[in-house]
Design a protein around this motif. Structure first.
Motif, PDB file in Angstrom:
ATOM      1  N   THR A  90      23.212 -82.308 -20.577  1.00  0.00           N
ATOM      2  CA  THR A  90      22.614 -81.011 -20.248  1.00  0.00           C
ATOM      3  C   THR A  90      22.392 -80.872 -18.748  1.00  0.00           C
ATOM      4  OG1 THR A  90      21.523 -80.846 -22.401  1.00  0.00           O
ATOM      5  CG2 THR A  90      20.603 -79.534 -20.607  1.00  0.00           C
ATOM      6  N   SER A  91      21.825 -81.891 -18.111  1.00  0.00           N
ATOM      7  CA  SER A  91      21.591 -81.830 -16.672  1.00  0.00           C
ATOM      8  C   SER A  91      22.903 -81.709 -15.900  1.00  0.00           C
ATOM      9  CB  SER A  91      20.829 -83.074 -16.208  1.00  0.00           C
ATOM     10  OG  SER A  91      19.502 -83.062 -16.680  1.00  0.00           O
ATOM     11  N   THR A  92      23.919 -82.422 -16.354  1.00  0.00           N
ATOM     12  CA  THR A  92      25.224 -82.355 -15.702  1.00  0.00           C
ATOM     13  C   THR A  92      25.827 -80.972 -15.823  1.00  0.00           C
ATOM     14  OG1 THR A  92      25.621 -84.711 -16.093  1.00  0.00           O
ATOM     15  CG2 THR A  92      27.547 -83.330 -15.653  1.00  0.00           C
ATOM     16  N   ASP A 140      16.830 -93.241 -29.154  1.00  0.00           N
ATOM     17  CA  ASP A 140      16.390 -93.081 -27.768  1.00  0.00           C
ATOM     18  C   ASP A 140      17.586 -92.981 -26.830  1.00  0.00           C
ATOM     19  OD1 ASP A 140      13.411 -93.368 -28.062  1.00  0.00           O
ATOM     20  OD2 ASP A 140      14.020 -95.281 -28.902  1.00  0.00           O
ATOM     21  N   LEU A 141      18.593 -93.800 -27.090  1.00  0.00           N
ATOM     22  CA  LEU A 141      19.812 -93.725 -26.286  1.00  0.00           C
ATOM     23  C   LEU A 141      20.499 -92.381 -26.478  1.00  0.00           C
ATOM     24  CD1 LEU A 141      21.932 -95.050 -24.449  1.00  0.00           C
ATOM     25  CD2 LEU A 141      23.034 -95.945 -26.528  1.00  0.00           C
ATOM     26  N   ALA A 142      20.597 -91.934 -27.728  1.00  0.00           N
ATOM     27  CA  ALA A 142      21.257 -90.660 -28.008  1.00  0.00           C
ATOM     28  C   ALA A 142      20.535 -89.497 -27.334  1.00  0.00           C
ATOM     29  CB  ALA A 142      21.332 -90.434 -29.515  1.00  0.00           C
ATOM     30  N   ALA A 143      19.204 -89.525 -27.352  1.00  0.00           N
ATOM     31  CA  ALA A 143      18.438 -88.461 -26.698  1.00  0.00           C
ATOM     32  C   ALA A 143      18.685 -88.475 -25.193  1.00  0.00           C
ATOM     33  CB  ALA A 143      16.948 -88.627 -26.996  1.00  0.00           C
ATOM     34  N   GLY A 144      18.765 -89.666 -24.617  1.00  0.00           N
ATOM     35  CA  GLY A 144      19.049 -89.769 -23.193  1.00  0.00           C
ATOM     36  C   GLY A 144      20.428 -89.241 -22.846  1.00  0.00           C
ATOM     37  N   LEU A 145      21.404 -89.526 -23.669  1.00  0.00           N
ATOM     38  CA  LEU A 145      22.762 -89.037 -23.431  1.00  0.00           C
ATOM     39  C   LEU A 145      22.827 -87.519 -23.543  1.00  0.00           C
ATOM     40  CD1 LEU A 145      24.788 -91.775 -25.327  1.00  0.00           C
ATOM     41  CD2 LEU A 145      24.678 -91.434 -22.848  1.00  0.00           C
ATOM     42  N   ASP A 146      22.096 -86.956 -24.498  1.00  0.00           N
ATOM     43  CA  ASP A 146      22.038 -85.487 -24.611  1.00  0.00           C
ATOM     44  C   ASP A 146      21.437 -84.876 -23.347  1.00  0.00           C
ATOM     45  OD1 ASP A 146      23.166 -85.528 -27.122  1.00  0.00           O
ATOM     46  OD2 ASP A 146      21.271 -85.317 -28.195  1.00  0.00           O
ATOM     47  N   GLY A 147      20.354 -85.472 -22.861  1.00  0.00           N
ATOM     48  CA  GLY A 147      19.730 -84.971 -21.644  1.00  0.00           C
ATOM     49  C   GLY A 147      20.647 -85.102 -20.441  1.00  0.00           C
ATOM     50  N   MET A 148      21.390 -86.190 -20.383  1.00  0.00           N
ATOM     51  CA  MET A 148      22.328 -86.403 -19.284  1.00  0.00           C
ATOM     52  C   MET A 148      23.412 -85.326 -19.286  1.00  0.00           C
ATOM     53  SD  MET A 148      24.321 -89.964 -18.371  1.00  0.00           S
ATOM     54  CE  MET A 148      25.609 -89.813 -19.634  1.00  0.00           C
TER      55      MET A 148
END
Length: 239
Positions: free
Chosen positions: A15-17, A5-13
């Motif tokens: 991408t948005s950046t 879950d943390l890794a998925a959040g970091l990937d999304g972060m």
């Protein structure tokens, strides 16, 4: 929650950046000084706020690691606002570099993140709390919403439905408990989902992205329908 879950959040972060930085790459000095969609703020204000927010979230990562209760902004809201004002006069290249470097510091703060930090609660400036594993998702929300505020062609229509649904999950309890919301329930029409945002009131229905845009004040209610029938009311402020 798991490390996945943390890794998925970091990937999304990340991408948005990346999407935000590509938008900023094309800014001129005149663009930077122009008004944003936020009353009283130029685009320089929005971008400086995002940079300082990244640094504030580094503090949350540290608090989740250690449990030391470190505040998000050491000087509170007044200090946050002063830091934003102090940065708005910079050259566009400096603003862009600050945005990129602060985002990198936040990403690096998660290196070797401990398992016991995943479920440790941290406190945001508003007083709301979140778990350590949620911090990247909170940053995604910040970047996605303020990307829209730049008024440079990025709109809520660019939000992924999954992001919109997560935003509704995150914010509905806040509206229910701390705001006088003019509708009682938000109902998704493009997937299962209902969010109570007030104890009473009509139902507001539509696609998840349109609901999230309305709830965050980034749309007036296009694509939404009220039941019983009537005008879509404005959402209360949430920031």
């Amino acid at each position: 929650m798991s490390r996945d879950d943390l890794a998925a959040g970091l990937d999304g972060m990340a991408t948005s950046t990346d999407h935000l930085l590509r938008t900023v790459d094309d800014l001129t000095e005149a663009d930077l000084r122009a008004p944003s969609l936020l009353s009283g703020w130029t685009r320089a204000h929005v971008l400086t706020h995002l940079a300082r927010n990244a640094d504030a979230m580094v503090n949350l990562v540290h608090a989740a690691r250690t449990g030391d209760g470190r505040p998000m902004y050491s000087g509170g809201r007044e200090s946050r606002d002063a830091d934003i004002e102090a940065g708005v006069a910079r050259h566009v290249g400096d603003v862009r570099l600050d945005l990129a470097e602060s985002a990198e510091r936040l990403l690096e703060a998660f290196a070797d993140f401990p398992d016991d930090g995943l479920d440790r609660e941290v406190a945001m400036l508003s007083g709301a709390t979140a778990y350590g594993w949620e911090i990247p998702r909170l940053r995604v929300r910040e970047v996605e919403i303020h990307h829209v505020d730049l008024d440079l062609g990025y709109t809520p229509g660019h939000w992924r439905p999954e992001f919109a649904e997560r935003t509704l999950d995150q914010l509905a309890p806040f509206f229910r408990d701390a705001r006088d919301c003019p509708v009682g329930v938000l109902a998704a029409t493009d997937a299962p989902g209902r969010w109570e945002v007030a104890a009473t009131g009509p139902e507001l229905a539509g696609p998840r992205t349109a609901l999230a845009a309305w709830l965050t004040g980034r749309a007036r209610g296009e694509g939404l329908e009220v039941s019983p029938a009537g005008e879509v009311p404005p959402a209360p402020r949430w920031t």
